[in-house]
Design an enzyme around this catalytic site. Sequence first.
Site, short mmCIF file in Angstrom:
data_model
loop_
_atom_site.label_atom_id
_atom_site.label_comp_id
_atom_site.label_asym_id
_atom_site.label_seq_id
_atom_site.Cartn_x
_atom_site.Cartn_y
_atom_site.Cartn_z
N LYS A 81 0.86 -1.18 0.00
CA LYS A 81 0.00 0.00 0.00
C LYS A 81 0.90 1.23 0.00
CE LYS A 81 -3.70 2.54 0.80
NZ LYS A 81 -4.74 2.64 -0.24
N CYS B 131 -2.50 8.75 -7.61
CA CYS B 131 -3.73 8.54 -6.84
C CYS B 131 -4.67 9.72 -7.16
CB CYS B 131 -3.43 8.51 -5.35
SG CYS B 131 -4.92 8.52 -4.34
N LYS C 276 4.55 5.28 -11.01
CA LYS C 276 3.22 4.81 -11.40
C LYS C 276 2.42 5.94 -12.01
CE LYS C 276 -0.67 2.14 -9.69
NZ LYS C 276 -1.16 1.37 -8.54
N ASN D 176 -2.63 3.78 -12.80
CA ASN D 176 -3.44 3.89 -11.59
C ASN D 176 -4.90 4.02 -12.03
OD1 ASN D 176 -4.29 4.47 -8.87
ND2 ASN D 176 -2.25 5.28 -8.47
N GLY E 89 -10.57 -2.19 -12.28
CA GLY E 89 -11.28 -3.39 -12.73
C GLY E 89 -11.48 -3.43 -14.24
C1 LIG Z 1 -9.10 -0.37 -2.88
C2 LIG Z 1 -7.97 0.11 -3.72
C3 LIG Z 1 -6.91 0.79 -3.14
C4 LIG Z 1 -5.85 1.26 -3.90
N1 LIG Z 1 -4.80 1.91 -3.31
C5 LIG Z 1 -3.73 2.30 -4.05
C6 LIG Z 1 -2.59 2.88 -3.43
O1 LIG Z 1 -2.53 3.06 -2.23
N2 LIG Z 1 -1.55 3.27 -4.22
C7 LIG Z 1 -1.57 3.07 -5.58
O2 LIG Z 1 -0.60 3.42 -6.24
N3 LIG Z 1 -2.62 2.50 -6.18
C8 LIG Z 1 -3.71 2.11 -5.44
N4 LIG Z 1 -4.77 1.52 -6.07
C9 LIG Z 1 -4.75 1.35 -7.53
C10 LIG Z 1 -4.27 -0.05 -7.92
O3 LIG Z 1 -2.96 -0.27 -7.49
C11 LIG Z 1 -4.35 -0.24 -9.44
O4 LIG Z 1 -3.51 0.69 -10.06
C12 LIG Z 1 -5.74 -0.07 -9.98
O5 LIG Z 1 -6.70 -0.59 -9.08
C13 LIG Z 1 -5.92 -0.73 -11.34
O6 LIG Z 1 -5.66 -2.11 -11.29
P1 LIG Z 1 -6.83 -3.23 -11.08
O7 LIG Z 1 -7.89 -2.95 -12.08
O8 LIG Z 1 -6.14 -4.53 -11.28
O9 LIG Z 1 -7.32 -3.05 -9.68
C14 LIG Z 1 -5.85 1.05 -5.31
C15 LIG Z 1 -6.91 0.38 -5.89
C16 LIG Z 1 -7.96 -0.10 -5.14
C17 LIG Z 1 -9.09 -0.82 -5.81
#
Ligand SMILES: Cc1cc2nc3c(=O)[nH]c(=O)nc-3n(C[C@H](O)[C@H](O)[C@H](O)COP(=O)(O)O)c2cc1C
Lengths: 293, 293, 278, 278
Positions: free
Chosen positions: A35, A118, A153, A180, A205
């Site tokens: 995280k 973010c 990122k 992100n 997603g």
């Molecule tokens: C609940 C949640 C918390 C997240 N927290 C962070 C974070 O703290 N730092 C970050 O760089 N990305 C964060 N993300 C983004 C994910 O790392 C990722 O880039 C994004 O969800 C797209 O990938 P996915 O579709 O596989 O989830 C978060 C995503 C979700 C769903």
Amino acid sequence: MRLANPTMLASGILGLSAESLGNIVKGGAGAIVTKSVGLKPRKGYSNPTIVQTSCGLINAVGLPNPGINEFVKEIREAKNFNVPLIVSVYGFSAEEYAKVAKKAVDAGADAVELNVSCPHVRETGSEIGQNPEVLAEVVRKVKASVPKPVLVKLSPNVTDMVEIAEVATEAGADALTAINTVKAIAIDPETAMPILSNKIGGLSGTAIKPIAIRCVYEIYEHVKVPIIGCGGITNWQDAVEFILAGATAIQIGTAIAQKGPSVFKAVTRGINAYLKRKGFKSVNEIVGLSHRN
Amino acid sequence: MRLANPTMLASGILGLSAESLGNIVKGGAGAIVTKSVGLKPRKGYSNPTIVQTSCGLINAVGLPNPGINEFVKEIREAKNFNVPLIVSVYGFSAEEYAKVAKKAVDAGADAVELNVSCPHVRETGSEIGQNPEVLAEVVRKVKASVPKPVLVKLSPNVTDMVEIAEVATEAGADALTAINTVKAIAIDPETAMPILSNKIGGLSGTAIKPIAIRCVYEIYEHVKVPIIGCGGITNWQDAVEFILAGATAIQIGTAIAQKGPSVFKAVTRGINAYLKRKGFKSVNEIVGLSHRN
Amino acid sequence: MKLSAYRIATNTLRTTRILSVKTESPTVRTFTFKDRQCANAKPGQFLMLWIPGVDEIPLSILDAKENGIISVAIKKVGEATQALHNKKVGEIIGIRGPFGNSFTLKEGRILMVSGGTGTAPMLFLSKKLASRVTRLISVIGAKTRDELLFMNGMKKTVDKEKTQIIATTEDGSYGIKGLATTPVERLLEKEKFDMIYTCGPEQMMRKVFDLAEKYGVALEASLERLMRCAVGLCGSCVIGGYCVCKEGPVFTAEQLREVKNEFGVSKRDFDGRKIPLE
Amino acid sequence: MKLSAYRIATNTLRTTRILSVKTESPTVRTFTFKDRQCANAKPGQFLMLWIPGVDEIPLSILDAKENGIISVAIKKVGEATQALHNKKVGEIIGIRGPFGNSFTLKEGRILMVSGGTGTAPMLFLSKKLASRVTRLISVIGAKTRDELLFMNGMKKTVDKEKTQIIATTEDGSYGIKGLATTPVERLLEKEKFDMIYTCGPEQMMRKVFDLAEKYGVALEASLERLMRCAVGLCGSCVIGGYCVCKEGPVFTAEQLREVKNEFGVSKRDFDGRKIPLE
Ligand SMILES: Cc1cc2nc3c(=O)[nH]c(=O)nc-3n(C[C@H](O)[C@H](O)[C@H](O)COP(=O)(O)O)c2cc1C
Ligand SMILES: Cc1cc2nc3c(=O)[nH]c(=O)nc-3n(C[C@H](O)[C@H](O)[C@H](O)COP(=O)(O)OP(=O)(O)OC[C@H]3O[C@@H](n4cnc5c(N)ncnc54)[C@H](O)[C@@H]3O)c2cc1C
Ligand SMILES: Cc1cc2nc3c(=O)[nH]c(=O)nc-3n(C[C@H](O)[C@H](O)[C@H](O)COP(=O)(O)OP(=O)(O)OC[C@H]3O[C@@H](n4cnc5c(N)ncnc54)[C@H](O)[C@@H]3O)c2cc1C
Ligand SMILES: Cc1cc2nc3c(=O)[nH]c(=O)nc-3n(C[C@H](O)[C@H](O)[C@H](O)COP(=O)(O)O)c2cc1C
Ligand code: FES
Ligand code: FES
């Protein structure tokens, strides 16, 4: 930094405790990303912090984390798993990024990933990643203070991905993670209220997969550093699509809610079977292959 | 320009022939927007021009159209349906936009919508809508040459929606349409090829709804002109969500593939039932209501 | 690991209206509402309840009828629960869930130990157990007599021959004076049980767990942790390597042994720091 | 308007390998491949076939077996069809569909008139009609003898007693000399038909339509227009107010009357302009 396989945990998913990270490693991840951690503790936003849409999730958790001084305990524990440990870092200034990154590396992180993307916390995250000058300064300061690889990122919420990717690499980024979450909102018709307490959040997603792959595809031709694909990956086909677009490795986040940590094993198996069927020896041979004509 | 109901056809959907537009009117649309038309005929890209993703479509049709001189026939015929006729216009320069807009209005268009947001044709579309100076010039030139309302259709592929929306309205836009498609790609794992002949296209449908609503939500607080919401609307709940975010009317495109032209009636009925149940007299009373706190 | 365990279909937020509000004690009210997706919820499962404009909080399901009438018992402890207590019939709330696993339905001789709103899932569980048990002792604890919850509900559920309800109050205003744990050791000494179910303040459950270990009785306890996503993503609810929202909230004695140094001892705060349980 | 008419589940592109290639004539080859989603396709329906790196084109389904073995007949006319003709067994193609409506399955006395690859859906249709018809005359036209398609297939399909196959060639090298329409008026004079099905060059179909109108016979014709999306969005395939991809490709005589000034006369080009049919 060598990965046992090209799958990695995405930041923010179960990434606040070493024990959870251990489960992800057991699930087959080739590397783990924590995280995002800052200099001071943050409580994050109040609930609702997450809302499901037809084909994704919107979250605005608000970067809750115990602060790097507390978090070093988890880093020390998590570095014992035999996969690379990448600590995701945010800050409210270039100095903060650098300080946190240094503490993370001192505690044993194999690399840091700079969260400059973010979309729901002010004065950090995408406010940095959307601004070329600030971004360059952050990357330079971090590079100057840690002897380990620095991943940046990227946010998809920009006019020109290529420009930002080039700024990051010119400033010294050793790899880029794309992407992100995409800035989004959900409003409840019955109450006429934005559902998330922060109103605006980030979409992740399946919904964002074609956007994320486009980002990887766009920047692949313009940067020389490895790209880590992220956004909506659920199965090996998705992963292969990212790799063909130009990703050297991929990260999985949201899909863990449906598939559990073993999604990493399943995706890795699928990639390997694909490589074998197609007569390739390694992932490297197919990185960016869709650009061939 | 008064609409019988807040639903409109989105540009590029069955919008090249008057007879098809007539079917959309029969389906209940409160206004119709034509396919984007330019100064000269364009054949568009070769197939595949469309590819389905898990929750949307990516298209790169490439703005096929017969050119405004030919298209005026369709405009003259389509203006006989008793709903406002909006002609979508693109150009490769501010002069072209203005010329096409003028011809459209001369032929009977009740308004023009400037496509400054198509993500897959070079030197027009989003290349204009992403550049504040060029955008302002285009809007000003068009405003100076037509006496009818000028809508500007915004691209979500920008760092700062609010900035672009403000530039457009300051230059004279009478309304804003948000959003056009989100830049995306799909790659086929078996052939390692981008599927669309143009490789990159625009994502529409359910997947982009939370992004589109966020765009409407963001710009609502910063502009005074009406906003027309567009992106992934399939049912009345989606439409209401856009209206609560700040849209005065909404456009429907991709959902027509599943629901047919009667989707307009269904959505209108749903909105009306909602208003009645909640004790409102008109859509105007709920525009932007989610911003109340 | 079954795929079905990771289905998140019930994660969609839907809004519904409060159908009834009932005051159970000075601090606890039960609310009912209609929600089809919770109709088949099992004892131990929880839902996320959205109080628009205020918060979204996890609540155990107190009852789920086949017609989709769902109830929850809510104790007023802070802003969100206070806001809920102020809500009237007809007002809109949002629901996600049901989430998490559930208590296994054992046969034979059962001991339940609950405190506070922890009695809610116990009541639900006892309804499902009614036909299968040969004996059921339910120890219900509270600070004072008027905070004792669901005594009547529990009495009605299982037949009088088999069931025994033991109340404890800290001030002695009803039943046994002391904590819910007070009668437990005596019961374990006297009788053999096939299963202990427990839900309530974590220190209470920890004591029950320690006793169950001592007497070698199987146990399941329902835990509480900070919930945000409720689908195993955000990591706020972790205890050891477990997500309470997904692998819990019900844990077996075997699992609790693994997390012994946290169970009844510490939890993670909003910022993810481990803090002692108050 | 039934919702099912607007399902787009089959719109997902999937890739598959060519299982067999057969040369049917100097310009036509049939290709088979496996595709589960087309297994239940009906005569008249078409699919979009992706030739990676080249184009994606609409093709009528020539046959669809329950086990998912699908075939199409492809005439070499330009870049895409040429590229397809060069493809070998094992090469990868992409499929979307099946799309569009289909011929109704009439009983009684049937006349089919087809030309070129228009015979492909007619062969498929005749297989489905075999058991229901009392009489079936199939007029198949071509420029020369070696371009006559599916004569044998058609012969095998329906029993000899009921079926008559009439070939026409423009050069008189086989059967009747002339166009496929040449024997049609004579047939309509002599016999009463319950339905005429036609597929082929549009001017041919227009003549058949005019004759059907004159003799008061029901007719269904399968039209071709430029296809891009195939799901009723892009508007490239319109004739009158109809999308050929969705409300067609099969049109009834009633519908064709509505579009009389376009049918057999004009089509829309890649840029949407109406151009005369060549
Ligand atoms: C609940 C949640 C918390 C997240 N927290 C962070 C974070 O703290 N730092 C970050 O760089 N990305 C964060 N993300 C983004 C994910 O790392 C990722 O880039 C994004 O969800 C797209 O990938 P996915 O579709 O596989 O989830 C978060 C995503 C979700 C769903
Ligand atoms: C699985 C589970 C089932 C529960 N079942 C019930 C029940 O049936 N009835 C009932 O009255 N209470 C139940 N709770 C507890 C309930 O969620 C809290 O009392 C409520 O969240 C307090 O919110 P507040 O704003 O009123 O209080 P606050 O003042 O905000 O918080 C008081 C305490 O409640 C806890 N809390 C606050 N927010 C959350 C959250 N999002 N997730 C978890 N804990 C939180 C924290 O420990 C906090 O210190 C359950 C909790 C969990 C985890
Ligand atoms: C519903 C339908 C069913 C068809 N069934 C068959 C069949 O079973 N067998 C067969 O051989 N052919 C069939 N065709 C025609 C076939 O699609 C064209 O021959 C093919 O697209 C030509 O492509 P090309 O690149 O080889 O030729 P080009 O040189 O590109 O084009 C030749 C002509 O083909 C037509 N064409 C090209 N692209 C398309 C397109 N995307 N959509 C529609 N028409 C196009 C145009 O009229 C063009 O002028 C069908 C067409 C339609 C609409
Ligand atoms: C096939 C197709 C063609 C389109 N063509 C145009 C166009 O010519 N001009 C334009 O402004 N938008 C065009 N769009 C974008 C739509 O008008 C709309 O902004 C977008 O699809 C999002 O809405 P939806 O999700 O309801 O489809 C097109 C979209 C599709 C799917
Ligand atoms: S509440 Fe998010 S992981 Fe459990
Ligand atoms: S091919 Fe696009 S509408 Fe028919």
